[in-house]
Design an enzyme around this catalytic site. Structure first.
Site, mmCIF file in Angstrom:
data_model
loop_
_atom_site.group_PDB
_atom_site.id
_atom_site.type_symbol
_atom_site.label_atom_id
_atom_site.label_comp_id
_atom_site.label_asym_id
_atom_site.label_seq_id
_atom_site.Cartn_x
_atom_site.Cartn_y
_atom_site.Cartn_z
ATOM 1 N N CYS A 279 0.789 -1.237 0.000
ATOM 2 C CA CYS A 279 0.000 0.000 0.000
ATOM 3 C C CYS A 279 0.820 1.285 0.000
ATOM 4 C CB CYS A 279 -0.946 0.009 1.199
ATOM 5 S SG CYS A 279 -2.232 -1.229 1.004
HETATM 6 P P1 NAD Z 1 -4.542 -8.620 -3.574
HETATM 7 O O1 NAD Z 1 -3.653 -8.504 -4.736
HETATM 8 O O2 NAD Z 1 -4.100 -9.390 -2.378
HETATM 9 O O3 NAD Z 1 -5.931 -9.246 -4.051
HETATM 10 C C1 NAD Z 1 -6.625 -8.848 -5.194
HETATM 11 C C2 NAD Z 1 -7.446 -10.036 -5.685
HETATM 12 O O4 NAD Z 1 -8.259 -9.606 -6.782
HETATM 13 C C3 NAD Z 1 -6.616 -11.204 -6.195
HETATM 14 O O5 NAD Z 1 -6.989 -12.393 -5.508
HETATM 15 C C4 NAD Z 1 -6.963 -11.292 -7.690
HETATM 16 O O6 NAD Z 1 -6.942 -12.615 -8.179
HETATM 17 C C5 NAD Z 1 -8.362 -10.694 -7.682
HETATM 18 N N1 NAD Z 1 -8.791 -10.220 -9.001
HETATM 19 C C6 NAD Z 1 -8.124 -9.434 -9.886
HETATM 20 N N2 NAD Z 1 -8.857 -9.246 -10.990
HETATM 21 C C7 NAD Z 1 -10.027 -9.906 -10.812
HETATM 22 C C8 NAD Z 1 -11.188 -10.084 -11.597
HETATM 23 N N3 NAD Z 1 -11.292 -9.539 -12.821
HETATM 24 N N4 NAD Z 1 -12.203 -10.825 -11.105
HETATM 25 C C9 NAD Z 1 -12.094 -11.381 -9.893
HETATM 26 N N5 NAD Z 1 -11.012 -11.260 -9.087
HETATM 27 C C10 NAD Z 1 -9.987 -10.528 -9.551
HETATM 28 O O7 NAD Z 1 -4.936 -7.139 -3.171
HETATM 29 P P2 NAD Z 1 -5.175 -6.533 -1.699
HETATM 30 O O8 NAD Z 1 -3.895 -6.398 -0.974
HETATM 31 O O9 NAD Z 1 -6.312 -7.242 -1.057
HETATM 32 O O10 NAD Z 1 -5.626 -5.054 -2.105
HETATM 33 C C11 NAD Z 1 -6.851 -4.801 -2.769
HETATM 34 C C12 NAD Z 1 -7.115 -3.317 -2.746
HETATM 35 O O11 NAD Z 1 -7.260 -2.861 -1.395
HETATM 36 C C13 NAD Z 1 -5.980 -2.457 -3.331
HETATM 37 O O12 NAD Z 1 -6.526 -1.346 -3.956
HETATM 38 C C14 NAD Z 1 -5.207 -2.025 -2.109
HETATM 39 O O13 NAD Z 1 -4.516 -0.818 -2.314
HETATM 40 C C15 NAD Z 1 -6.317 -1.830 -1.097
HETATM 41 N N6 NAD Z 1 -5.916 -1.985 0.297
HETATM 42 C C16 NAD Z 1 -5.050 -2.974 0.648
HETATM 43 C C17 NAD Z 1 -4.690 -3.125 1.984
HETATM 44 C C18 NAD Z 1 -3.703 -4.185 2.409
HETATM 45 O O14 NAD Z 1 -3.209 -4.118 3.531
HETATM 46 N N7 NAD Z 1 -3.405 -5.166 1.585
HETATM 47 C C19 NAD Z 1 -5.239 -2.262 2.959
HETATM 48 C C20 NAD Z 1 -6.143 -1.291 2.566
HETATM 49 C C21 NAD Z 1 -6.477 -1.153 1.216
#
Ligand code: NAD
Length: 445
Positions: A279
């Site tokens: 992030c």
């Molecule tokens: P991640 O990469 O762990 O997970 C994203 C998921 O989306 C993956 O499993 C991927 O396979 C899936 N995906 C992608 N395209 C897809 C589609 N077309 N259909 C279905 N599934 C699909 O991401 P994350 O760390 O969970 O982060 C997600 C969002 O949340 C980002 O914008 C991030 O900035 C935000 N965020 C993350 C955190 C954190 O600590 N990881 C905290 C707050 C906000």
């Protein structure tokens, strides 16, 4: 309430599990079939404290995993988008968001009841209204505000303590194009009694998330710059300086009974080898790029990234100052995850550090209590060994480099004290007491 969540990552899965825990019925959707299989088997695809038992309890009842986005949209009242939003080199990469918005829009065509879509992913201000809305409207042939609601509900959880953060949030930000959307989102969070709710428009909700991350990154780079200056000047320890700064009442207020309490923000005011994770780096870069794109230079945030990117190299310089050439010297990197209590190595400063050590011809080993598996996938094959236990990691090495603040590393002074030839310990987090180690070098010292 019946909710679908698209993206089974750290945010999507934790949100799904916690929302199911408080009584909602959640369908978690992903296009990664291996993740779906693991969840259906009651396993957690990520290392997150407390998540595995929750999945065991909820999967098959209030929590299901599926690859069928259309069915999930049709069966639920609300869809949260939680797919990744990486930095694409010169701006945020919204391709996953666009794809999912289009898929949801096509599903909406087959639905005649009102549905709310809310973006939970971190997206630059304007994305929900100017990118997601037109895609949804075009793919569905329906109108936002009439046929469906469109909201923005940023997520503030921290990996490692994600369940705790989600279950006891400090605030819930609900953006929406209208009151009806925000009311539906309000019902989703109704079980979180007593938590301050910020009701606002989508663009403000998007900006709150960026400003929240950018301020933390700024404090870290500020502390690192002060630490770097202390190190250059000599005779002044950046960690002692920051401990002195913490005593100000802004950081350690005095309560009515006279006792003092350290504000958690102090943790960000401390010298170290830089921030990482999925992030902070990408969000700071994306916001700075977004500013530039709109004719607003973001000089502070550019400097925040510049300082951050130079921190791993400072650790290498410290090693060279103490050991001379690193060629053939055995260095063990302690901690590969970007923070403790997670297996996430995305943008971890440990990764460029390991690569720089390999480039200099060092014999490199690495130990992390949780992230060995994820790190193996991104480190050069066959160039790093993994001792697997802290006891083995400290043996026979010239230097140890502490990169992640794992609690287990508090055992290091005792382990090292028992050694005939203690290695140099380079403390990249200023976590250990410099007086407790025979050969200590710390960032900012
Ligand atoms: P991640 O990469 O762990 O997970 C994203 C998921 O989306 C993956 O499993 C991927 O396979 C899936 N995906 C992608 N395209 C897809 C589609 N077309 N259909 C279905 N599934 C699909 O991401 P994350 O760390 O969970 O982060 C997600 C969002 O949340 C980002 O914008 C991030 O900035 C935000 N965020 C993350 C955190 C954190 O600590 N990881 C905290 C707050 C906000």
């Amino acid at each position: 309430m019946k909710v679908s969540i698209v993206g089974i990552g750290y945010v999507g899965l934790v949100s799904g599990a916690c929302l199911a825990e408080v009584g909602h019925t959640c369908i978690c959707v992903d296009n990664d079939l291996s993740k779906i299989k693991r969840i259906r088997d009651g396993e957690s695809p990520i290392h997150e404290d407390g998540l595995a038992p929750m999945l065991k309890r909820l999967v098959g009842s209030r929590l299901t995993a599926s690859a069928d986005l259309r069915a999930a949209v049709l069966e639920t009242e609300l869809t949260l988008i939680a797919v990744g939003t990486p930095f694409g080199g010169d701006r945020i990469d919204l391709s996953y968001i666009r794809q999912v918005a289009s898929d949801i829009g096509h599903a909406l065509k087959h639905k005649d009841t009102y549905h709310v879509i809310a973006v939970k992913s971190t997206v630059v201000p304007g994305t929900t209204d100017d990118v997601v809305r037109p895609i949804l409207e075009e793919a569905s042939g329906k109108r936002a505000g009439t046929d469906f609601g469109l909201g923005m509900n940023p997520e503030f959880l921290t990996e490692g303590v994600a369940i705790q953060d989600f279950m006891r949030p400090d605030r819930i930000v609900l953006g929406g194009i209208d009151d009806r959307t925000i009311d539906v989102l309000g019902s989703l969070y109704a079980p979180f009694v007593g938590v301050p709710i910020v009701r606002t428009n989508n663009k403000t909700a998007e900006m709150i998330k960026y400003a929240s991350n950018a301020v933390l990154a700024t404090l870290i780079s500020f502390s690192n710059e002060i630490g770097n200056l202390c190190q250059t000047l000599g005779g002044v320890d950046g960690a002692e300086v920051m401990a002195g700064v913490h005593e100000a009442h802004y950081f350690t207020p005095t309560l009515a009974d006279g006792s003092r309490v350290r504000a958690p923000i102090s943790a960000f005011l401390w010298p170290g080898c830089g921030f990482g994770g999925s992030c902070l780096p990408k969000d700071v870069r994306a916001l700075a790029a977004h500013g530039r794109l709109h004719g607003q230079p973001m000089d502070v945030l550019d400097a925040v990234m510049k300082v951050n990117e130079s921190q791993p190299a400072r650790i290498i310089r410290l090693l060279e100052e103490h050991l001379g050439s690193l060629a053939g010297r055995h260095v063990c990197v302690l901690g590969l995850a970007f923070k403790p209590d997670t297996d996430d190595v995305r943008e971890s400063p440990a990764i460029p550090m390991v690569n720089a050590l390999i480039e200099r011809g060092a014999v490199v080993s690495a130990y992390d209590p949780a992230a060995e598996g994820t790190a193996r996938a991104v480190l050069p094959l066959g160039k790093v060994t993994f001792p697997g236990r802290l006891e083995d990691a400290v043996n026979g090495v010239d230097a140890l480099v502490l990169v992640t603040r794992w609690e287990e590393f508090r055992r290091l002074p005792t382990l090292i004290a028992a050694m005939a030839n203690p290695p140099l310990l380079v403390d990249g987090r200023r976590m250990l007491d410099k007086h407790e180690l025979p050969r200590y070098a710390g960032i900012g010292l």
